[in-house]
Design an enzyme around this catalytic site. Structure first.
Site, PDB file in Angstrom:
ATOM      1  CD  GLU A 178       9.274  -6.015   7.253  1.00 23.88           C
ATOM      2  OE1 GLU A 178       8.996  -4.890   6.758  1.00 23.88           O
ATOM      3  OE2 GLU A 178       9.088  -6.281   8.447  1.00 23.88           O
TER       4      GLU A 178
ATOM      5  CD  GLU B 212      -1.859  -5.119  11.917  1.00 27.19           C
ATOM      6  OE1 GLU B 212      -0.640  -4.933  12.014  1.00 27.19           O
ATOM      7  OE2 GLU B 212      -2.409  -5.433  10.842  1.00 27.19           O
TER       8      GLU B 212
ATOM      9  CG  HIS C 166      -4.610 -36.740  15.618  1.00 22.64           C
ATOM     10  ND1 HIS C 166      -4.745 -38.057  15.981  1.00 22.64           N
ATOM     11  CD2 HIS C 166      -5.650 -36.472  14.790  1.00 22.64           C
ATOM     12  CE1 HIS C 166      -5.805 -38.574  15.369  1.00 22.64           C
ATOM     13  NE2 HIS C 166      -6.364 -37.624  14.647  1.00 22.64           N
TER      14      HIS C 166
ATOM     15  N   GLY D 298      -4.831  -2.259   5.283  1.00 25.41           N
ATOM     16  CA  GLY D 298      -4.045  -3.399   4.801  1.00 25.41           C
ATOM     17  C   GLY D 298      -4.733  -4.731   5.043  1.00 25.41           C
ATOM     18  NE  ARG D 299      -6.464  -4.451  11.222  1.00 25.94           N
ATOM     19  CZ  ARG D 299      -5.822  -3.300  11.370  1.00 25.94           C
ATOM     20  NH1 ARG D 299      -4.682  -3.092  10.717  1.00 25.94           N
ATOM     21  NH2 ARG D 299      -6.296  -2.349  12.154  1.00 25.94           N
TER      22      ARG D 299
ATOM     23  CE  LYS E 147      -3.544   2.160   2.886  1.00 26.70           C
ATOM     24  NZ  LYS E 147      -4.442   2.004   4.041  1.00 26.70           N
TER      25      LYS E 147
ATOM     26  CE  LYS F 224       6.035  -1.332  10.343  1.00 24.50           C
ATOM     27  NZ  LYS F 224       5.167  -0.552   9.477  1.00 24.50           N
TER      28      LYS F 224
HETATM   29  C1  G6Q Z   1      -2.510  -4.018   8.029  1.00 25.87           C
HETATM   30  C2  G6Q Z   1      -1.283  -3.358   8.397  1.00 25.87           C
HETATM   31  C3  G6Q Z   1      -0.036  -4.035   7.904  1.00 25.87           C
HETATM   32  C4  G6Q Z   1       0.336  -3.734   6.469  1.00 25.87           C
HETATM   33  C5  G6Q Z   1       1.773  -4.160   6.222  1.00 25.87           C
HETATM   34  C6  G6Q Z   1       2.216  -3.930   4.804  1.00 25.87           C
HETATM   35  O1  G6Q Z   1      -3.623  -3.615   8.282  1.00 25.87           O
HETATM   36  O2  G6Q Z   1      -1.352  -2.032   8.051  1.00 25.87           O
HETATM   37  O3  G6Q Z   1      -0.063  -5.426   8.052  1.00 25.87           O
HETATM   38  O4  G6Q Z   1      -0.537  -4.366   5.594  1.00 25.87           O
HETATM   39  O5  G6Q Z   1       2.617  -3.500   7.114  1.00 25.87           O
HETATM   40  O6  G6Q Z   1       2.094  -2.585   4.469  1.00 25.87           O
HETATM   41  P1  G6Q Z   1       2.249  -2.114   2.993  1.00 25.87           P
HETATM   42  O7  G6Q Z   1       1.155  -2.722   2.192  1.00 25.87           O
HETATM   43  O8  G6Q Z   1       2.177  -0.614   3.016  1.00 25.87           O
HETATM   44  O9  G6Q Z   1       3.589  -2.608   2.506  1.00 25.87           O
END
Ligand code: G6Q
Length: 537
Positions: free
Chosen positions: A213, A354, A385, A268-269, A207, A505
């Protein structure tokens, strides 16, 4: 209002009521009401939701619904759907529901109807997905793309991975899908292992397009590709971006014509049905993707319009809250009896934890009551199990969600009967257990009896459906999304920010230069300083 939850009349009523029913067993509740297994059921949208094996009475449900009313859930649902900026800490609307709004509907954000934008991106995604699926899109050397590697993390990874696994049955099998999320180089190395660069497409899903990462993995991917194809211009045919940040996409070297956009009102989620779902669309095709969106939308409408007493996500949210805040349950197990849903618990972990892992209410004051539970789980029967022992006979109360289907997508003789018999039996065993008297009747010696007793009275919901389809997956995801919102509203917290991931972070960025520069004085605590020195070697 945010901070007065525990003062509200319905909450007080629930406290009193809890005292009355905390020791009542599911055995006696069922014995006292022959219809219970029909009464506490919602059968809608192809989902048979049985919540009769919960430690509730009709009175509990009334009180919980009163609580939802007192907390203004109805208005808060409308506020979300209509694009109000309910994510107050980030001053954003929360409109994942617009991602699946039918063409022609109108949802305004800052005076602009966002629905046509959503459909424009969907059409662009469909065109691209079709060109990969048909082989029309060629790599730099003219070869057909056979491998798709999604690079993303958190919300830009968990949804795509989960959906790919869940809907693999519908996927185009001559395409290989891999997912890279971790900054650990092994994740990247394994994801590209054995792949031909000429036949590989990287989808950089981010996003913000600034996530450490993802950008590190994306740069490594570009280097990997360029080393093999020996030309900078190869990037154009092997990289696409899913992002809201056009500037950074372009700075990375991806042609913005190969960028699929979304908007700040998609968390994001909550983004697996936005452009972030491109890998899903390539795998299952645009038509199936649209069926999934339709499933989401049907559940949205159910949540928005159904009275709370028959509203699946509302009831789920209320039951969760009942256990967390009154019984003190700290965790919730999600147990899909369908192997394709093996990543569903991991996906829900982020969605729920989250979102509702917050210690202050909207006005910034401490909540003072328990919010979000720990979500976890594994597919049945595997979990039986392994960790089910603790759910059956341990000292913690762990409400369970069982998810199952009448029809297997791979109907091998006997398998589905055995699978479903197990799912149904688990709910029964948890609820009713096995008493000392019953154990003794089997001739078990007295000393062994306590070890063989199952106290029972352990609550579960069962979600039964016909078969796992894209549409049903959409419904299931939206169902949990809205259950999370229901709880967030009642707790008076903001389920749509995630400040809690920031501190780590920031500290990591400070530590990175300290790892190799021995001249840098370490000013952390004594433990952290030693760990850095250990790494320096
Ligand atoms: C979700 C969070 C988080 C996010 C990641 C990746 O709700 O905001 O999990 O999706 O940190 O972020 P980017 O899509 O900006 O790389």
């Amino acid at each position: 209002m945010e901070n007065r939850l525990v003062e509200s009349p319905a909450w007080k009523g629930l406290e009193l009521h809890f005292g009355e029913i905390r020791d009542i067993s599911l055995r006696s509740l069922f014995a006292g009401d022959a219809e219970r297994g029909e009464r506490f059921v919602v059968n809608d949208l192809g989902i048979y939701f049985d919540y009769s094996k919960h430690r509730i009475t009709a009175e509990t449900l009334n009180l919980l619904i009163r609580l939802a009313d007192e907390r203004g859930l109805g208005e808060k649902i409308n506020a979300m759907f209509s694009g109000e900026k309910i994510n107050i800490t980030e001053n954003r609307a929360v409109l994942h529901t617009a991602l699946r709004a039918p063409k022609g509907s109108c949802i305004m954000v800052d005076g602009h109807n966002v629905v046509p934008d959503v459909h424009e991106v969907l059409e662009k995604m469909a065109g691209f997905a079709n060109s990969i699926r048909s082989g029309e899109w060629k790599g730099f050397t003219g070869k057909t793309i056979r491998n798709i590697v999604n690079i993303g993390i958190g919300g830009s990874d968990l949804g795509p991975v989960m959906a790919y696994e869940a809907l693999k049955f519908y996927a185009q099998r001559n395409l290989t899908f891999r997912f890279v999320s971790n900054i650990d180089g092994s994740d990247f190395a394994e994801a590209v292992y054995g792949l031909e660069a000429e036949e590989t497409l990287f989808i950089v899903a981010s996003k913000t397009f600034t996530t450490l990462e993802t950008m590190t993995n994306a740069r490594t991917a570009r280097k990997w590709l360029l080393e093999k194809l020996q030309s900078d211009t190869a990037v154009a045919s092997h990289f696409v971006a899913l992002s809201t940040n056009e500037k950074e996409v372009s700075a990375f070297g991806i042609d913005t014509r190969n960028m699929f956009g979304f908007w700040d009102w998609v968390g994001g989620r909550y983004s697996m049905d936005s452009a972030i779902g491109l890998s899903t669309m390539i795998a299952i095709g645009p038509d199936n993707f649209c069926r999934m969106l339709d499933g989401f939308h049907q559940m949205d409408e159910h949540f928005r319009t159904t009275p709370f007493e028959r509203n699946i996500p509302v009831i789920m949210g209320l039951l969760g809250l009942w256990y967390i805040d009154f019984f003190g349950a700290a965790t919730q197990a999600v147990l899909p009896y369908d192997n394709y849903l093996k990543r569903f618990p991991a996906y829900l972990q982020q969605l729920t934890m989250e979102s509702n892992g917050k210690h202050v209410t909207l006005d910034g004051t401490p909540a003072g009551y328990q919010t979000g539970a720990v979500y976890w789980g594994e597919p049945g029967t595997n979990g039986q199990h392994s960790f089910y022992q603790l759910i059956h006979q341990g000292t913690s109360l762990i409400p369970c969600d069982f998810i199952g289907f009448r029809t297997s997508l791979n109907p091998l003789p006997l398998h589905q009967d055995y699978l479903m018999a197990n799912m149904i039996a688990q709910g029964e065993a948890l609820a009713f257990g096995r008493s000392a008297g019953e154990v003794k009747k089997e001739g078990v010696p007295d000393w062994l009896v306590p070890h063989k007793v199952f106290e029972g009275n352990r609550p579960s919901s069962t979600f039964f459906m016909d078969r796992l389809t894209p549409e049903i997956l959409g419904k299931l995801v939206a169902m949990y999304e809205h259950a999370v919102y229901t709880q967030g509203v009642i707790w008076g917290i903001n389920p749509f920010d995630q400040m809690g991931v920031e501190l780590g972070k920031v500290l990591a960025m400070k530590i990175i230069p300290e790892l190799h520069d021995r001249q840098k004085t370490l000013e952390h605590d004594s433990s952290t300083n030693r760990l850095i020195r250990y790494y320096r070697g």
